[in-house]
Design a protein around this motif. Structure first.
Motif, short mmCIF file in Angstrom:
data_model
loop_
_atom_site.label_atom_id
_atom_site.label_comp_id
_atom_site.label_asym_id
_atom_site.label_seq_id
_atom_site.Cartn_x
_atom_site.Cartn_y
_atom_site.Cartn_z
N THR A 24 0.82 -1.21 0.00
CA THR A 24 0.00 0.00 0.00
C THR A 24 0.85 1.26 0.00
N GLU A 25 0.33 2.30 -0.63
CA GLU A 25 1.03 3.58 -0.65
C GLU A 25 0.83 4.35 0.65
N SER A 26 -0.09 3.89 1.52
CA SER A 26 -0.36 4.60 2.76
C SER A 26 -1.02 3.66 3.77
N PHE A 27 -0.73 3.89 5.06
CA PHE A 27 -1.31 3.06 6.12
C PHE A 27 -1.32 3.88 7.40
N PRO A 28 -2.28 3.64 8.31
CA PRO A 28 -2.30 4.38 9.58
C PRO A 28 -0.95 4.33 10.29
N PRO A 29 -0.56 5.42 10.94
CA PRO A 29 -1.42 6.52 11.40
C PRO A 29 -1.78 7.58 10.36
N ASP A 30 -1.37 7.41 9.09
CA ASP A 30 -1.83 8.33 8.06
C ASP A 30 -3.36 8.30 8.01
N ILE A 31 -3.96 9.44 7.70
CA ILE A 31 -5.41 9.53 7.59
C ILE A 31 -5.78 9.89 6.16
N ASN A 32 -6.29 8.94 5.43
CA ASN A 32 -6.79 9.16 4.08
C ASN A 32 -7.57 7.91 3.67
N VAL A 48 -7.07 5.66 1.31
CA VAL A 48 -6.28 4.46 1.06
C VAL A 48 -5.90 3.79 2.37
N ALA A 49 -5.36 4.57 3.31
CA ALA A 49 -4.93 4.01 4.60
C ALA A 49 -6.10 3.36 5.33
N HIS A 50 -7.26 4.03 5.31
CA HIS A 50 -8.42 3.51 6.05
C HIS A 50 -8.93 2.21 5.44
N SER A 51 -9.03 2.15 4.11
CA SER A 51 -9.57 0.94 3.49
C SER A 51 -8.61 -0.24 3.63
N VAL A 52 -7.30 0.02 3.61
CA VAL A 52 -6.34 -1.06 3.80
C VAL A 52 -6.43 -1.59 5.24
N LEU A 53 -6.57 -0.68 6.19
CA LEU A 53 -6.73 -1.11 7.58
C LEU A 53 -7.95 -2.00 7.73
N ARG A 54 -9.08 -1.58 7.19
CA ARG A 54 -10.31 -2.37 7.29
C ARG A 54 -10.17 -3.71 6.57
N THR A 55 -9.47 -3.71 5.44
CA THR A 55 -9.24 -4.96 4.70
C THR A 55 -8.42 -5.93 5.53
N ALA A 56 -7.33 -5.43 6.12
CA ALA A 56 -6.47 -6.30 6.93
C ALA A 56 -7.24 -6.85 8.12
N GLU A 57 -8.02 -6.00 8.78
CA GLU A 57 -8.81 -6.46 9.93
C GLU A 57 -9.78 -7.56 9.52
N HIS A 58 -10.43 -7.38 8.37
CA HIS A 58 -11.42 -8.37 7.92
C HIS A 58 -10.76 -9.69 7.55
N GLN A 91 -15.30 8.53 0.73
CA GLN A 91 -15.72 7.88 1.97
C GLN A 91 -16.40 8.84 2.94
N THR A 92 -16.00 10.09 2.96
CA THR A 92 -16.61 11.01 3.92
C THR A 92 -18.08 11.27 3.58
N ILE A 93 -18.45 11.24 2.31
CA ILE A 93 -19.87 11.34 1.97
C ILE A 93 -20.62 10.15 2.54
N GLN A 94 -20.04 8.97 2.41
CA GLN A 94 -20.72 7.78 2.92
C GLN A 94 -20.83 7.82 4.45
N GLU A 95 -19.81 8.34 5.12
CA GLU A 95 -19.88 8.45 6.58
C GLU A 95 -20.92 9.48 7.02
N ALA A 96 -21.04 10.57 6.27
CA ALA A 96 -22.08 11.54 6.57
C ALA A 96 -23.47 10.94 6.37
N MET A 97 -23.64 10.16 5.30
CA MET A 97 -24.92 9.52 5.04
C MET A 97 -25.27 8.54 6.15
N ALA A 98 -24.29 7.76 6.61
CA ALA A 98 -24.53 6.82 7.72
C ALA A 98 -24.92 7.57 8.99
N SER A 99 -24.44 8.81 9.12
CA SER A 99 -24.75 9.63 10.28
C SER A 99 -26.12 10.30 10.16
#
Length: 384
Positions: A7-15, A17-27, A281-289
């Motif tokens: 991946t080109e990015s991973f937490p603690p970076d916030i974007n 790419v980093a978020h989706s890779v984190l969720r993928t690894a967790e799953h 992703q932020t649009i989707q998070e707002a919609m979920a909210s």
């Protein structure tokens, strides 16, 4: 399966790419698979435990945008991939490190899935890269990397169409999940609302990077609307300019976790202005909210926002269109509530578990094709 995620990015970076890779690894871990993440080293220390082994390679900040770090060329990448003995290589938004990961996978005879997440050609156009990397060169690089992959996964229908139109083969759709428990209308915080809108103003928010390609400056007209308070969450190189361009806006800096979820749920309207989103992703998070949204009628938002049902789509890069859409929603609480309720219903089932299982299905299909091709090759060699 043993999966090497480059991946080109991973937490603690916030974007994204980093978020989706984190969720993928967790799953993958939850489903009993064995992922290994290979990422550029971040400038900041990790804030939470990694869900799986993570190898961080030396990296340098992108000139003019230090929040983005680029991995340095090194032979260690192929050594790490080979040492993991992966069944499949997952390339997250491949461009620099991902291109080398694709080459390593090819030499090792391991099939690769390339996940398209960043409109790099658009970024090259927006930044007018002085290094000679223009839009044409960016697409040439994207075709080379994604064309070598067994399958490219696009996050939205417009992104998939764009890739296909530019000659990328074997494109499939793979959208992103959302944590609809964390991002929930029930996290609305009246104390926070009183702090941000002491006179009962309508709260309008933007969440994301503060960078030229996000076009947050398009919110300038919103600042002039009576009875509205603009809230900006994020950090980036455009912040000094935006503080001048958006008078009266509250700049809250970087927010994550429950704090960010409470902010989303406490808004009345969410606006995203970036015209180069492959998903958003932020649009989707707002919609979920449960928040009514305004987004540009281009790219990923076209898949997310149902115009005049869950929010409003506007002409990209048009400050007057953004201002008019926000004014319409600000003046009609019943309309905001109706859009917000429909938005929550629309995305509540898009869990990371469901999209994670879809990704595993893509892996399985690629591995089946790979085994079939090897069997055909072996049979052909025997016949010869």
């Amino acid at each position: 399966m043993r999966v090497a995620i480059v991946t080109e990015s991973f937490p603690p970076d916030i974007n994204g790419v980093a978020h989706s890779v984190l969720r993928t690894a967790e799953h993958l871990v939850r489903r009993g698979h064995q992922p290994l993440v290979i990422a550029p080293a971040s400038a900041a220390p990790p804030t939470t435990p990694d869900p799986c082994p993570v190898v961080r390679l030396p990296a340098v900040p992108l000139p003019g945008y230090p929040q983005v770090r680029l991995a340095l060329p090194t032979r260690r990448l192929e050594q790490v991939i080979a040492g993991h003995r992966p069944d499949i290589v997952h390339l997250a938004s491949p461009f620099v490190l991902g291109a080398r990961g694709m080459a390593a996978a090819d030499r090792l005879g391991v099939p690769a899935v390339a996940v398209y997440q960043t409109d790099l050609a658009g970024y090259a156009r927006a930044y007018r890269a002085g290094s000679g990397l223009g839009e044409v060169a960016a697409w040439r690089r994207l075709r080379a990397v994604h064309g070598a992959a067994a399958r490219t996964l696009a996050p939205s229908t417009p992104a998939a169409q764009d890739l296909t139109a530019h000659g990328v083969p074997r494109v499939k759709l793979w959208q992103r999940g959302v944590d609809s428990v964390r991002f929930h209308p029930g996290h609305r915080d009246e104390r926070l609302r009183r702090e941000l809108a002491p006179d009962g103003e309508v709260l309008v928010g933007y969440v994301g990077r503060l960078a030229p390609e996000k076009r947050v400056d398009l919110l300038a007209g919103v600042c002039g609307l009576p009875g509205i308070r603009l809230v900006v969450v994020g950090e980036g190189p455009s912040e000094p300019m935006l503080r001048q361009a958006l008078p009266g806006a509250a700049f809250l800096g970087r927010m994550t976790g429950d704090e960010l979820a409470a902010l989303f749920a406490s808004l009345d309207v969410f606006v995203h202005t970036g015209p180069m989103e492959t998903f958003c992703q932020t649009i989707q998070e707002a919609m979920a909210s449960g928040i009514a949204v305004v987004g540009p009628a281009v790219g990923g938002p076209l898949d997310l926002v149902a115009h005049r049902r869950t929010g409003l789509l506007v002409q990209p890069k048009d400050v007057r269109a953004v201002t008019a859409a926000v004014a319409t929603l600000a003046a009609d609480p019943a309309l905001r509530a109706r859009y917000g309720e429909a938005a929550r219903t629309e995305v509540a089932g898009r869990t990371w578990e469901s999209v994670g299982d879809q990704l595993i299905d893509h892996y399985g299909a690629v591995l089946a094709e790979h085994r079939s091709a090897r069997a055909v090759g072996a049979a052909g060699g025997a016949a010869a």
